[in-house]
Scaffold this active site. Structure first.
Site, PDB file in Angstrom:
ATOM      1  N   HIS A   1      41.750  59.976  68.415  1.00 14.58           N
ATOM      2  CA  HIS A   1      43.097  59.385  68.477  1.00 14.58           C
ATOM      3  C   HIS A   1      43.809  59.487  67.130  1.00 14.58           C
ATOM      4  O   HIS A   1      44.740  58.746  66.865  1.00 14.58           O
ATOM      5  CB  HIS A   1      43.012  57.926  68.928  1.00 14.58           C
ATOM      6  CG  HIS A   1      42.443  57.783  70.302  1.00 14.58           C
ATOM      7  ND1 HIS A   1      43.087  58.233  71.426  1.00 14.58           N
ATOM      8  CD2 HIS A   1      41.260  57.284  70.726  1.00 14.58           C
ATOM      9  CE1 HIS A   1      42.336  58.009  72.493  1.00 14.58           C
ATOM     10  NE2 HIS A   1      41.222  57.437  72.083  1.00 14.58           N
TER      11      HIS A   1
ATOM     12  N   ARG B   1      34.636  39.646  36.201  1.00 18.12           N
ATOM     13  CA  ARG B   1      35.682  39.182  37.113  1.00 18.12           C
ATOM     14  C   ARG B   1      36.887  40.115  37.133  1.00 18.12           C
ATOM     15  O   ARG B   1      37.725  40.017  38.012  1.00 18.12           O
ATOM     16  CB  ARG B   1      36.133  37.778  36.698  1.00 18.12           C
ATOM     17  CG  ARG B   1      35.018  36.759  36.793  1.00 18.12           C
ATOM     18  CD  ARG B   1      35.421  35.477  36.128  1.00 18.12           C
ATOM     19  NE  ARG B   1      36.515  34.845  36.821  1.00 18.12           N
ATOM     20  CZ  ARG B   1      36.377  33.982  37.815  1.00 18.12           C
ATOM     21  NH1 ARG B   1      35.180  33.647  38.210  1.00 18.12           N
ATOM     22  NH2 ARG B   1      37.400  33.438  38.392  1.00 18.12           N
TER      23      ARG B   1
ATOM     24  N   GLU C   1      33.136  48.969  55.636  1.00 20.49           N
ATOM     25  CA  GLU C   1      32.563  48.502  54.386  1.00 20.49           C
ATOM     26  C   GLU C   1      32.181  49.691  53.494  1.00 20.49           C
ATOM     27  O   GLU C   1      32.410  49.673  52.281  1.00 20.49           O
ATOM     28  CB  GLU C   1      31.353  47.594  54.689  1.00 20.49           C
ATOM     29  CG  GLU C   1      30.556  47.100  53.514  1.00 20.49           C
ATOM     30  CD  GLU C   1      31.353  46.273  52.503  1.00 20.49           C
ATOM     31  OE1 GLU C   1      32.506  45.900  52.779  1.00 20.49           O
ATOM     32  OE2 GLU C   1      30.817  46.041  51.410  1.00 20.49           O
TER      33      GLU C   1
ATOM     34  N   CYS D   1      41.599  36.086  35.903  1.00 18.97           N
ATOM     35  CA  CYS D   1      41.558  35.480  34.575  1.00 18.97           C
ATOM     36  C   CYS D   1      40.320  34.606  34.393  1.00 18.97           C
ATOM     37  O   CYS D   1      39.774  34.073  35.355  1.00 18.97           O
ATOM     38  CB  CYS D   1      42.784  34.602  34.379  1.00 18.97           C
ATOM     39  SG  CYS D   1      44.323  35.465  34.623  1.00 18.97           S
TER      40      CYS D   1
ATOM     41  N   LYS E   1      33.717  50.309  49.836  1.00 17.05           N
ATOM     42  CA  LYS E   1      32.873  50.467  48.649  1.00 17.05           C
ATOM     43  C   LYS E   1      33.244  51.745  47.903  1.00 17.05           C
ATOM     44  O   LYS E   1      33.416  51.749  46.693  1.00 17.05           O
ATOM     45  CB  LYS E   1      31.391  50.582  49.038  1.00 17.05           C
ATOM     46  CG  LYS E   1      30.717  49.308  49.447  1.00 17.05           C
ATOM     47  CD  LYS E   1      30.204  48.551  48.253  1.00 17.05           C
ATOM     48  CE  LYS E   1      30.229  47.086  48.432  1.00 17.05           C
ATOM     49  NZ  LYS E   1      31.508  46.443  48.773  1.00 17.05           N
TER      50      LYS E   1
ATOM     51  N   LYS F   1      36.654  40.224  40.626  1.00 19.57           N
ATOM     52  CA  LYS F   1      35.533  39.737  41.414  1.00 19.57           C
ATOM     53  C   LYS F   1      35.937  38.545  42.269  1.00 19.57           C
ATOM     54  O   LYS F   1      35.609  38.461  43.438  1.00 19.57           O
ATOM     55  CB  LYS F   1      34.395  39.346  40.464  1.00 19.57           C
ATOM     56  CG  LYS F   1      33.156  38.801  41.141  1.00 19.57           C
ATOM     57  CD  LYS F   1      32.455  39.898  41.894  1.00 19.57           C
ATOM     58  CE  LYS F   1      31.269  39.413  42.704  1.00 19.57           C
ATOM     59  NZ  LYS F   1      30.893  40.389  43.727  1.00 19.57           N
TER      60      LYS F   1
ATOM     61  N   ASN G   1      44.709  29.803  33.914  1.00 20.95           N
ATOM     62  CA  ASN G   1      44.380  30.626  35.089  1.00 20.95           C
ATOM     63  C   ASN G   1      45.263  30.159  36.231  1.00 20.95           C
ATOM     64  O   ASN G   1      45.504  28.964  36.366  1.00 20.95           O
ATOM     65  CB  ASN G   1      42.928  30.419  35.530  1.00 20.95           C
ATOM     66  CG  ASN G   1      41.952  31.175  34.652  1.00 20.95           C
ATOM     67  OD1 ASN G   1      42.344  31.801  33.678  1.00 20.95           O
ATOM     68  ND2 ASN G   1      40.682  31.092  35.001  1.00 20.95           N
ATOM     69  N   GLY G   2      45.665  31.089  37.078  1.00 21.58           N
ATOM     70  CA  GLY G   2      46.480  30.702  38.231  1.00 21.58           C
ATOM     71  C   GLY G   2      47.926  31.109  38.016  1.00 21.58           C
ATOM     72  O   GLY G   2      48.219  31.986  37.194  1.00 21.58           O
TER      73      GLY G   2
ATOM     74  N   TRP H   1      44.184  38.730  33.675  1.00 24.14           N
ATOM     75  CA  TRP H   1      44.407  39.736  34.716  1.00 24.14           C
ATOM     76  C   TRP H   1      45.877  39.588  35.077  1.00 24.14           C
ATOM     77  O   TRP H   1      46.283  38.592  35.666  1.00 24.14           O
ATOM     78  CB  TRP H   1      43.497  39.425  35.900  1.00 24.14           C
ATOM     79  CG  TRP H   1      43.448  40.489  36.952  1.00 24.14           C
ATOM     80  CD1 TRP H   1      42.705  41.636  36.922  1.00 24.14           C
ATOM     81  CD2 TRP H   1      44.123  40.484  38.215  1.00 24.14           C
ATOM     82  NE1 TRP H   1      42.892  42.348  38.075  1.00 24.14           N
ATOM     83  CE2 TRP H   1      43.753  41.670  38.891  1.00 24.14           C
ATOM     84  CE3 TRP H   1      45.003  39.614  38.847  1.00 24.14           C
ATOM     85  CZ2 TRP H   1      44.233  41.991  40.151  1.00 24.14           C
ATOM     86  CZ3 TRP H   1      45.489  39.944  40.109  1.00 24.14           C
ATOM     87  CH2 TRP H   1      45.101  41.126  40.742  1.00 24.14           C
TER      88      TRP H   1
ATOM     89  N   GLU I   1      36.681  51.505  46.234  1.00 24.82           N
ATOM     90  CA  GLU I   1      36.851  50.554  45.126  1.00 24.82           C
ATOM     91  C   GLU I   1      36.134  50.989  43.861  1.00 24.82           C
ATOM     92  O   GLU I   1      36.615  50.715  42.770  1.00 24.82           O
ATOM     93  CB  GLU I   1      36.545  49.097  45.526  1.00 24.82           C
ATOM     94  CG  GLU I   1      35.159  48.757  45.932  1.00 24.82           C
ATOM     95  CD  GLU I   1      35.004  47.306  46.440  1.00 24.82           C
ATOM     96  OE1 GLU I   1      35.867  46.451  46.209  1.00 24.82           O
ATOM     97  OE2 GLU I   1      33.975  47.038  47.076  1.00 24.82           O
TER      98      GLU I   1
END
Ligand code: G6P
Length: 612
Positions: free
Chosen positions: A508, A27, A485, A2, A489, A607, A98-99, A74, A492
């Site tokens: 394995h 964000r 990583e 948010c 990437k 973000k 927010n939160g 969000w 996402e």
């Protein structure tokens, strides 16, 4: 996550609010809204989807006002619908938040018993009704908010307005970031100073527990009802830093900014090939005493920590553990004397990393254990920087793309500089070795620049990924975290399922997945493990897998049937993971663009993850 923007001015602030929200789009969010006080009414518009939808609605309805609050949401409590979008209104009160208000259900039950009717499924709406209710027994909006805050449990930042207070914006910071932008004859709030950079470079960073009253020409900050002084800080960040420039996406711009970002980060610590005498000087006594390091981080920053673990142990003989902050915080880890707790975070606000840090600090105090805390972070004004004993900044500049790129490579450079410093203080690394790594660090921006020359070749390779459903990334040693990583990437931003593996683990399990349709990306720097890695490549090829290899120019790995090679400029094995980050970033970027996803704001992601 948010975002909040609000302001009180002489002029109409409708466009400032919309522009501010646009600057927070990076964000990640799913709906947006704003409320303005106009004459005796709250004018509110809310829309699901992009800020552009809200902007269109605002343009059509012509809402305007000089006092207002705006929000990108969000979803946490309740689906992304118009009713759940902020601001939430109760009578003449409007609130953005927010939160998370953790005890909202309890509060809601009480409010419903009082006759309040809820129009959303959010936790936020309780705040609007509580303020509305508190105004019955208090004599100002500020007092009402001050009486409500102690009832709220959780982490939150709030912006609150009321039609009876047309020159007043109340804001609260408790566990969620909030800054005040100081103007001339006008003042603003935001959850991220980036939103306000076009209108001011002067900021007040609120502390946890602060409640502030903003009018056009006055800012008052209160703690427990007492007026306190918070300094105004001037920022030299330029607005242009946060625009896409000639690039199609922020992510691509940020990938190309890496040589400069690395240069900046390295320059703060090195004087020629030596560590600057003043670099982390105030931490020297603490570094001399530490016996081990515990790294805490999330997401891409966690991968930077994984690489640092190899470096701490190989280069300076200091034991190092690294753990995902959301796991660490809930498993009651043993707090060990003389440990450096090192948080790595681009934003410095990630809820889990912050909570892991705070819990550790509390437990160390309660058990009388001596620990040192430190943050490697890209935001100088962040909570993490403020709450740790020492800090080292990555000087990457604002990173807007959700997928972290330049923040990651500068984190690695900063970690290397920190390791050299700790090794120097503990005398576990020779001056000669420090000089040779320093010389290579200076050379690094040029090597990254040369690596970026592979962009066209990587674009061509990416065409072969567009139709794929799955992908494997393999690496060994410090390139195992780069494999993780690379996979992160790709998933996402392109939404292709990808997994990173230590190449030695291939037989394995993941080898069972390899067939004609499974592209396998290999990270092949010139290091001691190269021959073993070549054997792993054979194993994949023998099962019909198609290889995409980022290989050192002298590795002897060449193009052949079902083996595509992009040659990477030579670099020492130590710094190679920084360089090999670049081709995996470019590969994910191009695959995502070809698949038509929203590269800078991938679905469902944020973000800065300021809620757990
Ligand atoms: C989110 C971002 C990632 C980032 C992670 C940790 O998931 O999308 O890019 O790596 O948070 O964030 P931090 O700010 O703590 O590095």
């Amino acid at each position: 996550m948010c975002g909040i923007v609000g302001g009180v001015a002489e002029r109409s602030i409708t466009n400032i609010l919309i522009e501010g929200l646009k600057r927070l789009e990076y964000r990640g969010y799913d709906s947006a809204g704003l409320a303005l006080v106009s004459q005796d009414a709250i004018l509110r518009e809310r829309r699901v989807g992009k800020v552009a939808n809200l902007e269109q609605a605002v343009n059509e309805s012509l809402v305007t006002g000089s006092l207002g609050i705006a929000h990108t949401r969000w979803a946490t409590h309740g689906k992304p619908t118009e009713n759940n979008a902020h601001p939430h209104v109760s009578g003449h009160v409007a609130v953005v938040h927010n939160g998370i208000i953790e005890n909202y259900q309890e509060l809601k039950d009480d409010l419903e018993a009082l006759g309040y009717v809820f129009t959303s499924q959010t936790d936020t709406e309780v705040v609007a009704h509580l303020v509305h209710d508190a105004l019955k027994s208090t004599s100002s909006l500020l007092e009402a908010v001050q009486s409500v805050v102690p009832q709220l449990k959780g982490a939150y930042a709030l912006g609150i307005i009321h039609t009876d207070y047309p020159d007043e914006l109340i804001t609260v910071r408790e566990g969620s970031p909030l800054v005040i932008g100081v103007g001339i004859g006008e003042n603003f709030i935001s959850s991220d100073q980036l939103a306000l950079l076009p209108i001011t470079n002067r900021f007040i960073y609120l502390e946890e527990g602060d409640i502030a009253r903003l009018t056009r020409d006055k800012i008052e900050v209160f703690v427990n009802g007492q007026l306190v002084n918070r300094p105004v800080k001037e920022l030299d960040a330029t607005v242009s830093n946060a625009s896409k420039g000639e690039f199609k996406h922020y992510m691509l711009k940020e990938i190309y900014e890496q040589p400069e970002a690395l240069q900046q980060t390295i320059s703060q610590a090195l004087d020629g090939n030596a560590l600057r005498a003043d670099f982390l000087k105030q931490a020297e006594a603490d570094f001399a005493n530490i016996q081990q390091v515990q790294i805490l981080a999330c997401g891409t920053s966690y991968h930077a920590g994984m690489i640092a673990k190899y470096w701490f142990e190989q280069l300076i003989d200091v034991p190092c553990q690294v753990e995902i902050a959301s796991e660490f915080r809930y498993r009651t880890p043993v707090i060990v004397n003389n440990t450096l707790y090192l948080c790595i975070s681009q934003s410095g606000e990630t809820a889990d990393t912050l909570a892991a840090l705070r819990d550790t600090q509390k437990r160390a105090v309660s058990k009388n254990i001596n620990i040192v805390t430190m943050a490697i972070c890209n935001v100088a004004t962040s909570s993490m920087i403020r709450e740790t004993n020492h800090s080292l900044l990555t000087l990457a500049g604002p990173e807007i793309g959700v997928a972290s790129t330049k923040a990651f490579t500068t984190q690695l450079a900063a970690l290397m500089l920190l390791i050299l410093k700790i090794g120097q203080i503990k005398q576990t690394i020779s001056e000669h070795q420090i000089q040779s790594i320093a010389a290579e660090l200076w050379h690094l921006p040029k090597v990254i620049l040369d690596t970026l020359q592979n962009n066209a070749a990587i674009l061509r390779l990416s065409e072969l990924f567009v139709e794929k459903q799955h992908c494997l990334f393999l690496g060994r040693g410090t390139h195992f975290p780069i494999a993780l990583e690379g996979a992160l990437k790709l998933k996402e931003i392109s939404y292709i399922h990808a997994e990173g593996y230590a190449a030695g683990e291939l037989k394995h399990g993941p080898l069972a997945l390899v067939d004609n349709d499974m592209p396998v990306v290999i990270l092949a720097p010139q290091d001691d493990m190269l021959d073993k890695l070549k054997s792993n490549m054979e194993e994949v090829q023998a099962r019909g897998g198609e290889l995409f290899v980022f290989a050192d120019e002298h590795s002897g790995i060449h193009n052949k049937d079902r083996q595509h090679v992009v040659s990477v400029p030579s670099i020492s094995a130590t710094l190679a993971p920084i360089v090999y980050s670049v081709p995996v970033q470019l590969l994910s970027y191009h695959v995502a663009v070809l698949r038509g996803t929203d590269v800078d704001q991938p679905r469902n992601l944020a973000k800065s993850v300021t809620v757990e």
